[in-house]
Design an enzyme around this catalytic site. Structure first.
Site, PDB file in Angstrom:
ATOM      1  N   ARG A 118      65.685  60.855  92.198  1.00  0.00           N
ATOM      2  CA  ARG A 118      66.649  59.494  93.219  1.00  0.00           C
ATOM      3  C   ARG A 118      66.534  59.750  94.380  1.00  0.00           C
ATOM      4  NH1 ARG A 118      69.217  60.989  88.192  1.00  0.00           N
ATOM      5  NH2 ARG A 118      68.273  58.810  86.744  1.00  0.00           N
ATOM      6  N   GLU A 128      69.371  58.691  77.323  1.00  0.00           N
ATOM      7  CA  GLU A 128      69.461  57.964  77.596  1.00  0.00           C
ATOM      8  C   GLU A 128      68.390  56.898  77.421  1.00  0.00           C
ATOM      9  OE1 GLU A 128      72.559  58.619  80.437  1.00  0.00           O
ATOM     10  OE2 GLU A 128      70.541  58.346  80.955  1.00  0.00           O
ATOM     11  N   TRP A 180      75.000  67.760  77.424  1.00  0.00           N
ATOM     12  CA  TRP A 180      76.551  67.221  78.491  1.00  0.00           C
ATOM     13  C   TRP A 180      77.170  66.294  78.167  1.00  0.00           C
ATOM     14  CZ3 TRP A 180      75.377  62.160  80.113  1.00  0.00           C
ATOM     15  CH2 TRP A 180      74.928  61.552  79.884  1.00  0.00           C
ATOM     16  N   TYR A 238      78.529  68.406  86.600  1.00  0.00           N
ATOM     17  CA  TYR A 238      78.093  67.649  86.945  1.00  0.00           C
ATOM     18  C   TYR A 238      78.820  67.678  88.788  1.00  0.00           C
ATOM     19  CZ  TYR A 238      75.511  65.381  83.485  1.00  0.00           C
ATOM     20  OH  TYR A 238      74.180  65.332  82.562  1.00  0.00           O
ATOM     21  N   PHE A 239      77.955  68.800  89.631  1.00  0.00           N
ATOM     22  CA  PHE A 239      77.964  68.582  90.839  1.00  0.00           C
ATOM     23  C   PHE A 239      78.171  67.156  91.816  1.00  0.00           C
ATOM     24  CE2 PHE A 239      78.463  73.620  91.251  1.00  0.00           C
ATOM     25  CZ  PHE A 239      79.324  72.765  90.489  1.00  0.00           C
ATOM     26  N   ASP A 240      77.279  65.715  90.781  1.00  0.00           N
ATOM     27  CA  ASP A 240      76.674  64.985  91.902  1.00  0.00           C
ATOM     28  C   ASP A 240      78.498  64.330  91.928  1.00  0.00           C
ATOM     29  OD1 ASP A 240      76.096  62.299  89.132  1.00  0.00           O
ATOM     30  OD2 ASP A 240      75.930  64.839  88.915  1.00  0.00           O
ATOM     31  N   THR A 261      71.186  62.755  92.012  1.00  0.00           N
ATOM     32  CA  THR A 261      71.367  62.541  93.223  1.00  0.00           C
ATOM     33  C   THR A 261      70.828  60.591  93.657  1.00  0.00           C
ATOM     34  OG1 THR A 261      68.342  62.424  93.689  1.00  0.00           O
ATOM     35  CG2 THR A 261      69.874  64.409  93.813  1.00  0.00           C
TER      36      THR A 261
END
Length: 768
Positions: free
Chosen positions: A173, A350, A416, A443-445, A483
């Site tokens: 990304r 997905e 996840w 999820y550290f985003d 990202t």
């Protein structure tokens, strides 16, 4: 005398490093601010001075330890500015590294420091290396001048609780330089993380050179700015860390393009760098979905000979054409040679399978194989790729969607989807090894807040519904950094540090000493400064975002670190290093908007807090009779985006004791909404601060006044507000909407600046 000397040394190092602890064990060992905390640590009398006369000794018979010896030599030069000699000859006052076959645990090591020497022993080279990193933390915490360092006596025996201690970084990304990836590896290494999951391809960019398919990088590695880039640019107005990195912007054929990729030679260099630090890089090439960049370069890969978007995701590659498998096998042949890791991550999440359902060739294939669903086509693709991986000596990892349609027992499942809580349980019971990485909290985003470190530290990797034998299939866990909205290396630093230190301790130590951890974390911030990590500065406390007063009030900021400087503005501008320093206390006597931010020793800026102040008289208590304990909960099964859209009529109503959703009202992972209503009986007159954490949206109303606005679909966010209340009953309403996926709802309070507390059940009343 022995006891007095020992106590004096312990007190000296406690003051020196600034570590204090709530637990008895930590109190005894508070001179050592190590993260992750060792399995066993015992203070020892004396100190050892590392100076230019000290040598690094390793046994002649263990020449393989030369790598670890050179690494220790390198980091001591970086940290102290001296180059220690290497020797295989035993000598006095050396740092000795060696293998000890009596250490049984994988990655296990022992470290001892006394007056005469330092000894690091490991079960193997990796164990020795982990001991070296522990020694390095001690050096960094105690080094206050170049040339030498005095280290406290210590005896450690240590080993990790989990074998998979991972970090993931999405470079598709937004792209990151090799230099940054090496820094990322250095930080992982310092905290004993050992798996680096590198997400190399996705719709937004193909980042790895594949020699057989040059268009993957010539074309697929570049894009025009997208909606995510635009969102980052908008946020960059207030936060320079959100600026798109100009190093990854080019001009081509009259167009501005963003992107980049790694050559195979660059990746070989990166892999070597990681190997020295005993970190395994696991590549991810995401298939069959998330392949827009590849399909754009090679349209034959999709069923429709090109790219498009379905209901939720992009067109996947077609699993019903041999040309697709030829492409995939050629790609993974190069990947398998390049990466020595025994794992390759296929992704397989997905997947927009609607194009398969419409494809004549896929219909024919489903009929021939007696498949009734497109999920079975996805399973067919995964199983066939796993067979190919095995032919290359590799093991397949996939996101937990690979469980749909069936999966072989040899595939590793990366869990996840927090809204599918039984997925890791089913996988483990099926005999699949599982890596835990649930979106909440790993999820550290997700933008961090004051609860983030607490949530990570209290994460339990092994699901409670697994017995001891089944629990062995949980290899460990990792945090993921996606990202889309992380456009710069500084922003990436901010998003993962210091959260990663909490995960490191969970996975290595697996003991709950949160207060001790927080104190030890204080000793880590100066180390992160030395590593040039743009970490998130700890939260400032002592205020809310929306504030009220009825007479001049003092704003008192609780500063979490002594080295921080708090600066402010009251003209709408953002605080900078040139803004005035906020006095403590700071008096507020009129309606105003104040922006404050903390600045670290290197000039790094913490979060910007906007504090709105308004004058408010105390709300008078309400008259109400015939009350009972608890709140009324009105439940709505609808999928609603805003609390403003809640219907007037509910599906059902129940009584609850506090601000929580009654069990059984909603199905696991389903969307719903509620309104909690009643009275709050406050025991004394004062300024009450409320803190509302919600995932997704929630508002708080007291006596009809909106105190907190935390509306809309979003990840867990805490918002705060104040209200002036006289002693007695006050109407309270809390509407809440959940988009689906596992809700979070928590309401806390503070009175006149006290610590945050849960609202007692005895305060809550409802009309019969």
């Amino acid at each position: 005398m022995y006891s007095i000397i020992r106590l004096a040394l312990a007190l000296f190092f406690s003051a020196f490093i600034g570590i204090h602890s709530a637990s008895a064990q930590q109190t005894a060992n508070h001179g050592y601010g190590l993260i992750p905390y060792p399995k066993n640590l015992t203070p020892v009398n004396g100190t050892f001075t590392i100076g230019a006369n000290v040598k690094i000794e390793y046994p002649l018979a263990e020449k393989t330890l030369l790598n670890e010896a050179k690494y220790l030599q390198e980091v001591i030069k970086q940290d102290l500015g001296i180059t220690l000699g290497l020797t295989t000859t035993p000598g006095k006052r050396n740092i000795i590294i060696k293998i000890n076959s009596n250490i049984n645990e994988e990655e296990g090591y022992a470290l001892s420091i006394n007056n005469t020497q330092i000894v690091i022993e490991g079960k193997n080279n990796t164990g020795v290396y982990r001991g070296v990193e522990t020694l390095r933390q001690l050096i960094l915490q105690n080094a206050h001048q170049k040339g030498q360092v005095n280290l406290p006596g210590i005896k450690i025996s240590d080993a990790p609780a989990f074998g998979w201690r991972g970090m993931h970084l999405d470079v598709s990304r937004h792209f990151f330089s090799i230099k940054y990836l090496k820094k990322f590896i250095d930080v992982m290494s310092l905290y004993k993380m050992n798996k680096f999951h590198l997400h190399l391809t996705d719709d937004q960019g193909w980042r790895i050179e594949i020699k057989k398919y040059p268009l993957l990088t010539e074309k697929g590695a570049w894009r025009t700015f997208n909606a995510q880039d635009s969102a980052c640019m908008k946020k960059a107005i207030d936060n320079p860390d959100m600026e798109i990195d100009p190093a990854h912007i080019i001009q081509r054929d009259g167009k501005t393009l963003y992107g980049g990729y790694y050559t195979q030679e660059q990746l070989k260099d990166l892999i070597r760098y990681a190997q020295v630090r005993h970190i395994e890089i696991i590549p991810e090439i995401d298939m069959p979905g998330h392949m827009m960049a590849a399909i754009n370069a090679y349209p034959f890969l999709s069923t429709k000979e090109g790219i498009s978007w379905g209901k939720d995701f992009s067109t996947p590659i077609c699993p019903c054409k041999e040309s697709t498998f030829e492409f995939a096998e050629n790609v993974f042949s190069e990947v398998s040679v390049l990466f020595p890791s025994k794992y390759i991550h296929l992704g397989a999440d997905e997947v927009e399978r609607s194009t398969w359902a419409e494809s004549a060739i896929c219909k024919e294939m489903m009929k021939a194989n007696n498949f009734s669903t497109t999920a079975e086509l996805q399973s067919y693709f995964v199983k066939r790729m796993e067979k190919f991986f095995h032919s290359k000596g590799k093991e397949l990892i996939g996101w937990d969607e690979i469980l749909e349609g069936g999966v072989s027992k040899t595939a590793l499942v990366m869990y996840w989807r927090g809204w599918v809580p039984d997925a890791p349980i089913k996988a483990a019971k099926n005999g699949n090894k599982v890596i835990m990485t649930p979106g909440n909290p790993l999820y550290f985003d997700v933008v961090p807040d004051r609860n983030s470190i607490f949530n990570v530290y209290h994460f339990e990797p092994v699901p409670k519904n697994l017995n001891a034998e089944e629990g062995k299939y949980i290899l460990g866990a990792q945090a993921n950094i996606w990202t889309e909205y992380i456009p710069s290396e500084k922003r990436a630093d901010y998003m993962f540090m210091p959260r990663m230190t909490a995960l490191a301790e969970v996975l290595w130590t697996h003991k709950n000493d949160y207060q001790g951890f927080l104190k030890r974390l204080e000793a880590q911030y100066p180390i992160l400064d030395k590593f040039n990590v743009n970490y998130r500065i700890p939260d400032l406390t002592g205020f809310t975002e929306e504030n009220v007063f009825n007479k001049p009030v003092a704003l008192k900021i609780n500063t979490p670190l002594p080295a921080l400087v708090i600066r402010y503005t009251n003209d709408g501008q953002l605080p900078t290093t040139n803004s005035p320093v906020l006095s403590n206390p700071f008096m507020v006597s009129s309606a105003s908007k104040i922006k404050i931010a903390a600045f670290g020793p290197t000039g790094n800026r913490g979060d910007i807090y906007t504090l709105n102040y308004k004058q408010q008289d105390y709300f008078k208590p309400q008259a109400a009779g015939n009350l009972s304990a608890g709140l009324q909960l009105y439940f709505f099964g609808n999928k609603i985006k805003s609390v403003a859209d809640l219907p007037l009529k509910s599906d059902t109503a129940v009584v609850v004791s506090n601000f929580a959703i009654a069990e059984g009202l909603a199905k696991e992972g389903a969307s719903f909404s509620v309104r909690l209503s009643g009275y709050i009986d406050v025991p004394e007159t004062g300024i009450y601060s409320f803190y509302l954490t919600a995932d997704d949206g929630a508002n708080l109303y007291i006596d009809g006044e909106k105190v907190i606005d935390n509306d809309g679909w979003h990840y867990p966010i805490q918002k705060s507000g104040q209200v002036a209340l006289e002693k007695g009953l006050h109407r309270i309403s809390l509407p809440f909407v959940e988009a689906g996926g596992g809700y979070t709802l928590k309401l806390e309070y503070s009175l006149n600046g006290s610590e945050l507390k849960k609202i007692p059940d005895t305060w809550l009343k409802r009309i019969n």
